[in-house]
Scaffold this motif. Structure first.
Motif, PDB file in Angstrom:
ATOM      1  N   ILE A 194       1.029  -1.119  -0.013  1.00 41.43           N
ATOM      2  CA  ILE A 194      -0.134   0.022  -0.027  1.00 41.43           C
ATOM      3  C   ILE A 194       0.871   1.191   0.059  1.00 41.43           C
ATOM      4  N   ARG A 195       0.560   2.078  -0.787  1.00 44.35           N
ATOM      5  CA  ARG A 195       1.275   3.503  -0.881  1.00 44.35           C
ATOM      6  C   ARG A 195       0.422   4.410  -0.075  1.00 44.35           C
ATOM      7  N   LYS A 196       1.482   5.179   0.752  1.00 43.62           N
ATOM      8  CA  LYS A 196       0.575   6.282   1.563  1.00 43.62           C
ATOM      9  C   LYS A 196       1.840   7.463   1.459  1.00 43.62           C
ATOM     10  N   PHE A 197       1.043   8.558   1.464  1.00 44.42           N
ATOM     11  CA  PHE A 197       1.642   9.612   1.362  1.00 44.42           C
ATOM     12  C   PHE A 197       1.630  10.526   2.766  1.00 44.42           C
ATOM     13  N   LYS A 198       2.823  10.996   3.313  1.00 49.03           N
ATOM     14  CA  LYS A 198       2.895  11.618   4.446  1.00 49.03           C
ATOM     15  C   LYS A 198       4.185  12.665   4.232  1.00 49.03           C
ATOM     16  N   TRP A 199       4.191  13.881   4.749  1.00 51.83           N
ATOM     17  CA  TRP A 199       5.404  14.825   4.616  1.00 51.83           C
ATOM     18  C   TRP A 199       6.002  15.101   5.753  1.00 51.83           C
ATOM     19  N   PHE A 200       7.274  14.905   5.779  1.00 56.40           N
ATOM     20  CA  PHE A 200       8.327  15.289   6.945  1.00 56.40           C
ATOM     21  C   PHE A 200       9.135  16.304   6.407  1.00 56.40           C
ATOM     22  N   TRP A 201       9.428  17.527   7.138  1.00 53.97           N
ATOM     23  CA  TRP A 201      10.578  18.350   6.622  1.00 53.97           C
ATOM     24  C   TRP A 201      11.890  17.838   7.217  1.00 53.97           C
ATOM     25  N   ALA A 202      12.712  18.267   6.542  1.00 57.37           N
ATOM     26  CA  ALA A 202      14.235  17.769   7.064  1.00 57.37           C
ATOM     27  C   ALA A 202      14.842  17.888   8.295  1.00 57.37           C
ATOM     28  N   TRP A 203      14.158  18.691   9.185  1.00 53.96           N
ATOM     29  CA  TRP A 203      14.413  18.773  10.578  1.00 53.96           C
ATOM     30  C   TRP A 203      13.334  17.825  11.267  1.00 53.96           C
ATOM     31  N   GLN A 204      12.584  17.007  10.749  1.00 52.38           N
ATOM     32  CA  GLN A 204      11.500  16.121  11.574  1.00 52.38           C
ATOM     33  C   GLN A 204      11.988  14.871  11.279  1.00 52.38           C
ATOM     34  N   ASP A 205      13.165  14.538  11.246  1.00 51.07           N
ATOM     35  CA  ASP A 205      13.574  13.025  11.021  1.00 51.07           C
ATOM     36  C   ASP A 205      13.183  12.209  12.191  1.00 51.07           C
ATOM     37  N   ASP A 206      13.277  12.666  13.402  1.00 49.42           N
ATOM     38  CA  ASP A 206      12.776  12.035  14.617  1.00 49.42           C
ATOM     39  C   ASP A 206      11.395  11.773  14.688  1.00 49.42           C
ATOM     40  N   LYS A 207      10.624  12.750  14.080  1.00 48.34           N
ATOM     41  CA  LYS A 207       9.027  12.293  14.034  1.00 48.34           C
ATOM     42  C   LYS A 207       8.907  11.151  12.897  1.00 48.34           C
ATOM     43  N   GLU A 208       9.623  11.258  11.821  1.00 47.50           N
ATOM     44  CA  GLU A 208       9.633  10.526  10.836  1.00 47.50           C
ATOM     45  C   GLU A 208       9.906   8.942  11.192  1.00 47.50           C
ATOM     46  N   GLU A 209      10.874   8.856  12.158  1.00 46.98           N
ATOM     47  CA  GLU A 209      11.351   7.580  12.827  1.00 46.98           C
ATOM     48  C   GLU A 209      10.295   6.978  13.483  1.00 46.98           C
ATOM     49  N   ALA A 210       9.718   7.711  14.257  1.00 45.34           N
ATOM     50  CA  ALA A 210       8.755   7.483  15.320  1.00 45.34           C
ATOM     51  C   ALA A 210       7.274   6.801  14.540  1.00 45.34           C
ATOM     52  N   TRP A 211       7.058   7.633  13.478  1.00 47.36           N
ATOM     53  CA  TRP A 211       5.782   7.417  12.657  1.00 47.36           C
ATOM     54  C   TRP A 211       6.135   6.153  12.049  1.00 47.36           C
ATOM     55  N   LEU A 212       7.367   5.740  11.421  1.00 49.51           N
ATOM     56  CA  LEU A 212       7.426   4.493  10.618  1.00 49.51           C
ATOM     57  C   LEU A 212       7.143   3.232  11.837  1.00 49.51           C
ATOM     58  N   THR A 213       7.895   3.667  12.733  1.00 51.23           N
ATOM     59  CA  THR A 213       7.834   2.523  13.958  1.00 51.23           C
ATOM     60  C   THR A 213       6.771   2.252  14.442  1.00 51.23           C
ATOM     61  N   GLN A 214       5.676   3.340  14.534  1.00 54.22           N
ATOM     62  CA  GLN A 214       4.418   3.052  15.042  1.00 54.22           C
ATOM     63  C   GLN A 214       3.704   2.375  13.927  1.00 54.22           C
ATOM     64  N   MET A 215       3.925   2.613  12.763  1.00 51.38           N
ATOM     65  CA  MET A 215       3.108   1.878  11.370  1.00 51.38           C
ATOM     66  C   MET A 215       3.452   0.157  11.832  1.00 51.38           C
ATOM     67  N   SER A 216       4.827   0.023  11.830  1.00 51.60           N
ATOM     68  CA  SER A 216       5.227  -1.293  11.865  1.00 51.60           C
ATOM     69  C   SER A 216       4.432  -2.044  13.288  1.00 51.60           C
ATOM     70  N   ARG A 217       4.223  -1.570  14.355  1.00 53.60           N
ATOM     71  CA  ARG A 217       3.401  -1.722  15.199  1.00 53.60           C
ATOM     72  C   ARG A 217       1.940  -2.209  15.104  1.00 53.60           C
ATOM     73  N   GLU A 218       1.649  -1.533  14.015  1.00 54.60           N
ATOM     74  CA  GLU A 218       0.264  -1.691  13.318  1.00 54.60           C
ATOM     75  C   GLU A 218       0.118  -2.640  12.315  1.00 54.60           C
ATOM     76  N   GLY A 219       1.293  -3.157  11.919  1.00 52.48           N
ATOM     77  CA  GLY A 219       1.391  -4.251  10.969  1.00 52.48           C
ATOM     78  C   GLY A 219       1.623  -3.696   9.513  1.00 52.48           C
ATOM     79  N   TRP A 220       2.268  -2.334   9.338  1.00 49.18           N
ATOM     80  CA  TRP A 220       2.378  -1.791   8.161  1.00 49.18           C
ATOM     81  C   TRP A 220       3.985  -1.427   8.251  1.00 49.18           C
TER      82      TRP A 220
END
Lengths: 110, 175
Positions: B6-32
């Protein structure tokens, strides 16, 4: 060979850097260093992959370590003469620190 | 793409790398689970069982030493999922409650943001030339106006990015 005065500009080394250099008294590649540091430090110091890569680049640039071998995309490094001098100077500082700790009785378990 | 992707769109700015890490980690918790990266902001996920993958982003642009760099991460157990520009996407399967890091001290993390900052600064003249040339060559007034607005927006984001990165570096240095 640089004088001791010039070497002090590298000091103090962080605990992690100190362990990395100590591990490199024998030639090792990045991941082997990470494992050795964790064992030597009894698990008190863990070096992440990004930190490890950065430390090797910096130490190599400063001439404290040198690449001695390359196999399967893994570079092995060893301490240079200058690296040994810097490490020795750092360990002397650490020894003085420990001596003071012992004199104050702070190193004894409660 | 397979059925389970599944393709998903979400935008993170260059200084939001920790937010992006947290989001991807959370997605895996949910099976994505992140499978690959598409165009900027697009993520391809495989749908499966929830797991404790922890995601980390590094910034690395060197081409000469890239294979050595990747090998070190691989040896240390990190799976490289892809890159977007200089951004390198890694993940590792973690134990419950554990949060593995690729940077274990503030100094080396500062180096990561310095590389990113240097990258932004070095490429500013290039981007400026590209945008300003478009601005100058547009004949139509409306197009020129749109280019001008785009240029102002770009510069605003650019300045925010530089300021945010400097703020991050300062905060890390106080540790």
């Amino acid at each position: 060979m640089e004088s001791i005065g010039n070497l002090t500009r590298y000091l103090p080394l962080t605990e992690a850097t100190c362990y990395i250099m100590l591990a490199l008294t024998e030639p090792l590649h990045g991941y082997a260093i990470m494992q050795k540091v964790e064992t030597m430090s009894e698990g008190t110091v863990k070096v992440g992959a990004g930190t490890m890569y950065g430390a090797l680049s910096t130490l190599e640039k400063e001439g404290l370590i040198v690449k001695v071998d390359e196999q399967d995309r893994r570079k092995s490094y060893a301490l240079t003469g200058k690296g040994q001098q810097v490490l020795r100077a750092q360990l002397q500082r650490a020894a003085i620190l420990l001596k003071n700790g012992q004199a104050s009785g702070m190193t004894r378990e409660e | 793409m397979t059925e389970n992707t599944i393709r998903k769109f979400k935008w993170f700015w260059a200084w939001q790398d920790d937010k992006e890490e947290a989001w991807l980690t959370q997605m895996s918790r949910e099976g994505w689970h992140l499978a690959s990266l598409g165009f900027p902001g697009f993520y391809n996920f495989t749908v499966g069982e929830p797991s404790h993958y922890v995601y980390r982003l590094d910034f690395f642009t060197e081409t000469k030493d890239y294979t050595h760099y990747l090998q070190l991460f691989k040896d240390a157990g990190w799976e490289h999922l892809g890159r977007w520009g200089g951004w390198q996407y890694f993940r590792i399967l973690a134990q419950e409650g554990e949060s593995p890091e690729i940077y274990t001290d503030p100094d080396s993390k500062v180096q990561k943001y310095r590389r990113l900052l240097a990258f932004l600064i070095v490429f500013l003249p290039v981007w400026n030339v590209v945008i300003l040339r478009n601005l100058g060559s547009s004949v139509h007034e409306v197009l020129q106006f749109i280019s001008f607005v785009a240029y102002i927006a770009f510069m605003t984001i650019y300045i925010i990015a530089v300021m945010q990165l400097i703020r991050r570096i300062k905060a890390l240095k106080q540790l």
